[in-house]
Write a protein that holds these residues in place. Structure first.
Motif, PDB file in Angstrom:
ATOM      1  N   GLN A  19       0.836  -1.196   0.000  1.00  0.00           N
ATOM      2  CA  GLN A  19       0.000   0.000   0.000  1.00  0.00           C
ATOM      3  C   GLN A  19       0.878   1.256   0.000  1.00  0.00           C
ATOM      4  OE1 GLN A  19      -2.777   0.451   3.267  1.00  0.00           O
ATOM      5  NE2 GLN A  19      -4.170   1.637   1.995  1.00  0.00           N
ATOM      6  N   ASP A  20       0.559   2.208  -0.849  1.00  0.00           N
ATOM      7  CA  ASP A  20       1.324   3.444  -0.993  1.00  0.00           C
ATOM      8  C   ASP A  20       0.392   4.627  -0.794  1.00  0.00           C
ATOM      9  OD1 ASP A  20       2.946   5.543  -1.656  1.00  0.00           O
ATOM     10  OD2 ASP A  20       2.957   5.133  -3.812  1.00  0.00           O
ATOM     11  N   PRO A  21       0.351   5.197   0.417  1.00  0.00           N
ATOM     12  CA  PRO A  21      -0.591   6.286   0.681  1.00  0.00           C
ATOM     13  C   PRO A  21      -0.248   7.574  -0.043  1.00  0.00           C
ATOM     14  CG  PRO A  21       0.864   5.938   2.562  1.00  0.00           C
ATOM     15  CD  PRO A  21       1.132   4.824   1.602  1.00  0.00           C
ATOM     16  N   THR A  22       0.931   7.643  -0.705  1.00  0.00           N
ATOM     17  CA  THR A  22       1.287   8.870  -1.420  1.00  0.00           C
ATOM     18  C   THR A  22       0.605   8.968  -2.779  1.00  0.00           C
ATOM     19  OG1 THR A  22       3.246   7.928  -2.521  1.00  0.00           O
ATOM     20  CG2 THR A  22       3.544   8.828  -0.296  1.00  0.00           C
ATOM     21  N   TYR A  57      -4.207  -1.758  -2.505  1.00  0.00           N
ATOM     22  CA  TYR A  57      -2.901  -2.361  -2.250  1.00  0.00           C
ATOM     23  C   TYR A  57      -2.152  -2.599  -3.566  1.00  0.00           C
ATOM     24  CZ  TYR A  57      -4.533  -3.053   2.518  1.00  0.00           C
ATOM     25  OH  TYR A  57      -5.012  -2.841   3.783  1.00  0.00           O
ATOM     26  N   ALA A  58      -0.871  -3.041  -3.420  1.00  0.00           N
ATOM     27  CA  ALA A  58       0.009  -3.297  -4.570  1.00  0.00           C
ATOM     28  C   ALA A  58       0.115  -2.061  -5.459  1.00  0.00           C
ATOM     29  CB  ALA A  58      -0.455  -4.520  -5.364  1.00  0.00           C
ATOM     30  N   THR A  59       0.217  -0.923  -4.816  1.00  0.00           N
ATOM     31  CA  THR A  59       0.439   0.343  -5.517  1.00  0.00           C
ATOM     32  C   THR A  59       1.860   0.843  -5.276  1.00  0.00           C
ATOM     33  OG1 THR A  59      -0.511   1.509  -3.608  1.00  0.00           O
ATOM     34  CG2 THR A  59      -1.977   1.070  -5.465  1.00  0.00           C
ATOM     35  N   GLY A  60       2.522   0.349  -4.240  1.00  0.00           N
ATOM     36  CA  GLY A  60       3.829   0.842  -3.836  1.00  0.00           C
ATOM     37  C   GLY A  60       4.987   0.206  -4.586  1.00  0.00           C
ATOM     38  N   ASP A  61       6.176   0.660  -4.244  1.00  0.00           N
ATOM     39  CA  ASP A  61       7.434   0.213  -4.838  1.00  0.00           C
ATOM     40  C   ASP A  61       7.563  -1.309  -4.830  1.00  0.00           C
ATOM     41  OD1 ASP A  61      10.295   0.653  -5.657  1.00  0.00           O
ATOM     42  OD2 ASP A  61      10.652  -0.198  -3.664  1.00  0.00           O
ATOM     43  N   ILE A  62       7.825  -1.901  -5.989  1.00  0.00           N
ATOM     44  CA  ILE A  62       7.854  -3.365  -6.111  1.00  0.00           C
ATOM     45  C   ILE A  62       8.963  -4.002  -5.272  1.00  0.00           C
ATOM     46  CG2 ILE A  62       8.375  -5.231  -7.758  1.00  0.00           C
ATOM     47  CD1 ILE A  62       6.541  -3.786  -9.752  1.00  0.00           C
ATOM     48  N   PRO A  63      10.202  -3.505  -5.283  1.00  0.00           N
ATOM     49  CA  PRO A  63      11.204  -4.103  -4.396  1.00  0.00           C
ATOM     50  C   PRO A  63      10.802  -4.078  -2.919  1.00  0.00           C
ATOM     51  CG  PRO A  63      12.304  -2.803  -6.074  1.00  0.00           C
ATOM     52  CD  PRO A  63      10.827  -2.521  -6.206  1.00  0.00           C
ATOM     53  N   THR A  64      10.158  -2.996  -2.489  1.00  0.00           N
ATOM     54  CA  THR A  64       9.683  -2.933  -1.101  1.00  0.00           C
ATOM     55  C   THR A  64       8.598  -3.988  -0.861  1.00  0.00           C
ATOM     56  OG1 THR A  64      10.168  -0.562  -0.979  1.00  0.00           O
ATOM     57  CG2 THR A  64       8.642  -1.447   0.647  1.00  0.00           C
ATOM     58  N   SER A  65       7.692  -4.139  -1.824  1.00  0.00           N
ATOM     59  CA  SER A  65       6.648  -5.164  -1.703  1.00  0.00           C
ATOM     60  C   SER A  65       7.271  -6.560  -1.623  1.00  0.00           C
ATOM     61  CB  SER A  65       5.695  -5.085  -2.891  1.00  0.00           C
ATOM     62  OG  SER A  65       4.929  -3.892  -2.851  1.00  0.00           O
ATOM     63  N   ALA A  66       8.343  -6.783  -2.402  1.00  0.00           N
ATOM     64  CA  ALA A  66       9.006  -8.086  -2.381  1.00  0.00           C
ATOM     65  C   ALA A  66       9.579  -8.387  -1.003  1.00  0.00           C
ATOM     66  CB  ALA A  66      10.104  -8.130  -3.434  1.00  0.00           C
ATOM     67  N   ARG A  67      10.078  -7.369  -0.325  1.00  0.00           N
ATOM     68  CA  ARG A  67      10.583  -7.577   1.036  1.00  0.00           C
ATOM     69  C   ARG A  67       9.440  -7.884   2.000  1.00  0.00           C
ATOM     70  NH1 ARG A  67      14.270  -3.732  -0.986  1.00  0.00           N
ATOM     71  NH2 ARG A  67      13.065  -1.923  -0.307  1.00  0.00           N
ATOM     72  N   GLN A  68       8.294  -7.245   1.795  1.00  0.00           N
ATOM     73  CA  GLN A  68       7.127  -7.550   2.621  1.00  0.00           C
ATOM     74  C   GLN A  68       6.691  -9.006   2.427  1.00  0.00           C
ATOM     75  OE1 GLN A  68       4.104  -4.695   1.564  1.00  0.00           O
ATOM     76  NE2 GLN A  68       5.273  -2.949   2.312  1.00  0.00           N
ATOM     77  N   GLY A 110       0.103   4.908  -8.483  1.00  0.00           N
ATOM     78  CA  GLY A 110       1.163   4.415  -7.627  1.00  0.00           C
ATOM     79  C   GLY A 110       2.391   3.995  -8.411  1.00  0.00           C
ATOM     80  N   LYS A 111       3.507   3.933  -7.702  1.00  0.00           N
ATOM     81  CA  LYS A 111       4.793   3.630  -8.333  1.00  0.00           C
ATOM     82  C   LYS A 111       4.793   2.273  -9.016  1.00  0.00           C
ATOM     83  CE  LYS A 111       8.427   5.196  -6.401  1.00  0.00           C
ATOM     84  NZ  LYS A 111       9.569   5.479  -5.486  1.00  0.00           N
ATOM     85  N   ALA A 112       4.102   1.285  -8.452  1.00  0.00           N
ATOM     86  CA  ALA A 112       4.140  -0.073  -9.004  1.00  0.00           C
ATOM     87  C   ALA A 112       3.596  -0.131 -10.427  1.00  0.00           C
ATOM     88  CB  ALA A 112       3.353  -1.040  -8.115  1.00  0.00           C
ATOM     89  N   SER A 113       2.612   0.686 -10.736  1.00  0.00           N
ATOM     90  CA  SER A 113       2.046   0.671 -12.091  1.00  0.00           C
ATOM     91  C   SER A 113       3.085   1.093 -13.117  1.00  0.00           C
ATOM     92  CB  SER A 113       0.820   1.583 -12.161  1.00  0.00           C
ATOM     93  OG  SER A 113      -0.225   1.081 -11.370  1.00  0.00           O
ATOM     94  N   VAL A 114       3.844   2.147 -12.807  1.00  0.00           N
ATOM     95  CA  VAL A 114       4.887   2.612 -13.712  1.00  0.00           C
ATOM     96  C   VAL A 114       6.028   1.597 -13.784  1.00  0.00           C
ATOM     97  CG1 VAL A 114       6.619   4.409 -14.056  1.00  0.00           C
ATOM     98  CG2 VAL A 114       4.286   5.038 -13.409  1.00  0.00           C
ATOM     99  N   GLN A 115       6.349   0.985 -12.663  1.00  0.00           N
ATOM    100  CA  GLN A 115       7.435   0.007 -12.632  1.00  0.00           C
ATOM    101  C   GLN A 115       7.133  -1.244 -13.449  1.00  0.00           C
ATOM    102  OE1 GLN A 115       7.845  -0.412  -8.353  1.00  0.00           O
ATOM    103  NE2 GLN A 115       9.627   0.941  -8.323  1.00  0.00           N
ATOM    104  N   GLN A 116       5.867  -1.453 -13.812  1.00  0.00           N
ATOM    105  CA  GLN A 116       5.509  -2.612 -14.620  1.00  0.00           C
ATOM    106  C   GLN A 116       5.498  -2.320 -16.115  1.00  0.00           C
ATOM    107  OE1 GLN A 116       2.191  -5.207 -12.745  1.00  0.00           O
ATOM    108  NE2 GLN A 116       2.060  -3.245 -11.660  1.00  0.00           N
ATOM    109  N   LEU A 117       5.779  -1.097 -16.514  1.00  0.00           N
ATOM    110  CA  LEU A 117       5.818  -0.780 -17.931  1.00  0.00           C
ATOM    111  C   LEU A 117       7.050  -1.409 -18.581  1.00  0.00           C
ATOM    112  CD1 LEU A 117       4.785   2.998 -17.903  1.00  0.00           C
ATOM    113  CD2 LEU A 117       3.354   1.006 -18.469  1.00  0.00           C
ATOM    114  N   VAL A 118       6.920  -1.766 -19.844  1.00  0.00           N
ATOM    115  CA  VAL A 118       8.045  -2.316 -20.603  1.00  0.00           C
ATOM    116  C   VAL A 118       9.243  -1.368 -20.526  1.00  0.00           C
ATOM    117  CG1 VAL A 118       8.862  -2.830 -22.939  1.00  0.00           C
ATOM    118  CG2 VAL A 118       6.623  -3.647 -22.205  1.00  0.00           C
ATOM    119  N   GLY A 119      10.403  -1.934 -20.214  1.00  0.00           N
ATOM    120  CA  GLY A 119      11.620  -1.141 -20.194  1.00  0.00           C
ATOM    121  C   GLY A 119      11.876  -0.403 -18.904  1.00  0.00           C
TER     122      GLY A 119
END
Length: 298
Positions: free
Chosen positions: A89-92, A101-112, A198-207
């Motif tokens: 979850q990314d409240p920003t 949920y699953a809106t926040g930084d993917i590496p951080t989610s992986a640690r969770q 959220g950051k996760a959506s952008v982090q899933q874009l190709v490239g």
């Protein structure tokens, strides 16, 4: 260019509200965590000889653990210990502030997810889990395997995961109706997308840097069995075949089109988590002796 920007932003809006729609998802303004679906998070559960590994279910972007309200009770009835969580979850971001949920930084989610898997292993007294992941959940699971201690490339017997089954995962990124290309040409689009979805959506874009780093050493980790499910009707993880993985040393991969198993299953991206055919694939991958009608799962 303006027209393409409009098209991409419309696509982002569709993703934002469509992914928020699965049964059990919190409504706008609902910041309370969704309860675990039936059959899940019974912490006194102990695996059996027939099903020796607990199963961890990972939801997708802007969803929550109740996206598994069909599969979780099925697996529990089969005799598995089933566990799931709300992560990322990314409240920003606008969607994160609305309880998605699953809106926040993917590496951080992986640690969770890694911390949760550790709790499952300790509770069940097992050395490994199997993971079933929808959409972004597949990327988070692979991030955990490669970078957050989920797998040991030098000593695969020490892996914390034995099988990874993904449904419509954005494994090689998504073009998202041209947004990936547009983001390269108009960088402010990235900030706008992060602010909304959220950051996760952008982090899933190709490239994206996350996707590039994740796949730079190959698609798989030694000692893991991968089952990858795609739908030809997927308009969010695009192109749909980009979800497929190539097996590296010491790993096995089975790439499947859901329509090749059941032509009548027209599930799109969102519906994959509750698809009876996808459920059949999951249960068959977990236990090769499982037998049922692929179209009904019965």
């Amino acid at each position: 260019m303006i027209r393409r920007a409009g098209t991409a932003l419309i696509a982002l809006g569709a993703l934002t509200f469509a992914v928020a729609a699965p049964a059990g998802a919190g409504s706008a303004g609902d910041s309370e965590p969704a309860e675990a679906p039936p059959g899940a998070n019974i912490w006194e559960c102990k695996p059996t000889a027939d099903h020796p590994r607990p199963v961890v279910l990972l939801h997708g972007t802007m969803s929550n653990q109740n996206s598994w309200d069909r599969l979780s009770p099925e697996l529990a009835a089969d005799g598995y210990c089933v566990f799931t969580l709300n992560y990322g979850q990314d409240p920003t971001s606008m969607m994160g502030s609305m309880g998605m949920y699953a809106t926040g930084d993917i590496p951080t989610s992986a640690r969770q997810v890694g911390a949760f898997v550790g709790r499952v292993l300790e509770s069940t007294g097992t050395d490994q889990v199997d993971v079933v992941a929808h959409s972004q959940g597949g990327v988070v699971a692979r991030q955990f395997l490669r970078f957050e201690g989920g797998a040991n490339a030098d000593h695969p017997s020490q892996n914390k995961v034995r099988k990874l089954i993904t449904l419509g995962a954005t494994n090689h990124g998504t073009t998202m109706s041209g947004m990936a290309e547009l983001a390269k040409r108009i960088p402010p689009i990235v900030g706008l997308a992060e602010g909304v979805a959220g950051k996760a959506s952008v982090q899933q874009l190709v490239g994206s840097p996350v996707i590039t780093a994740l796949n730079s050493g190959g698609d798989t980790m030694p000692g893991i069995d991968y089952t990858v499910v795609a739908s030809r009707n997927d308009s969010i993880s695009t192109p749909p075949e980009a979800t497929f993985l190539a097996a590296g040393p010491g790993a096995t991969v089975e790439n499947l089109w859901i329509q090749d198993l059941c032509a009548a299953d027209h599930s799109d991206h969102i519906a994959l988590a509750a698809s009876p055919t996808a459920g059949y694939v999951v249960r068959k991958a977990l236990d090769p002796s499982f037998s049922a009608d692929p179209c009904s799962g019965k």
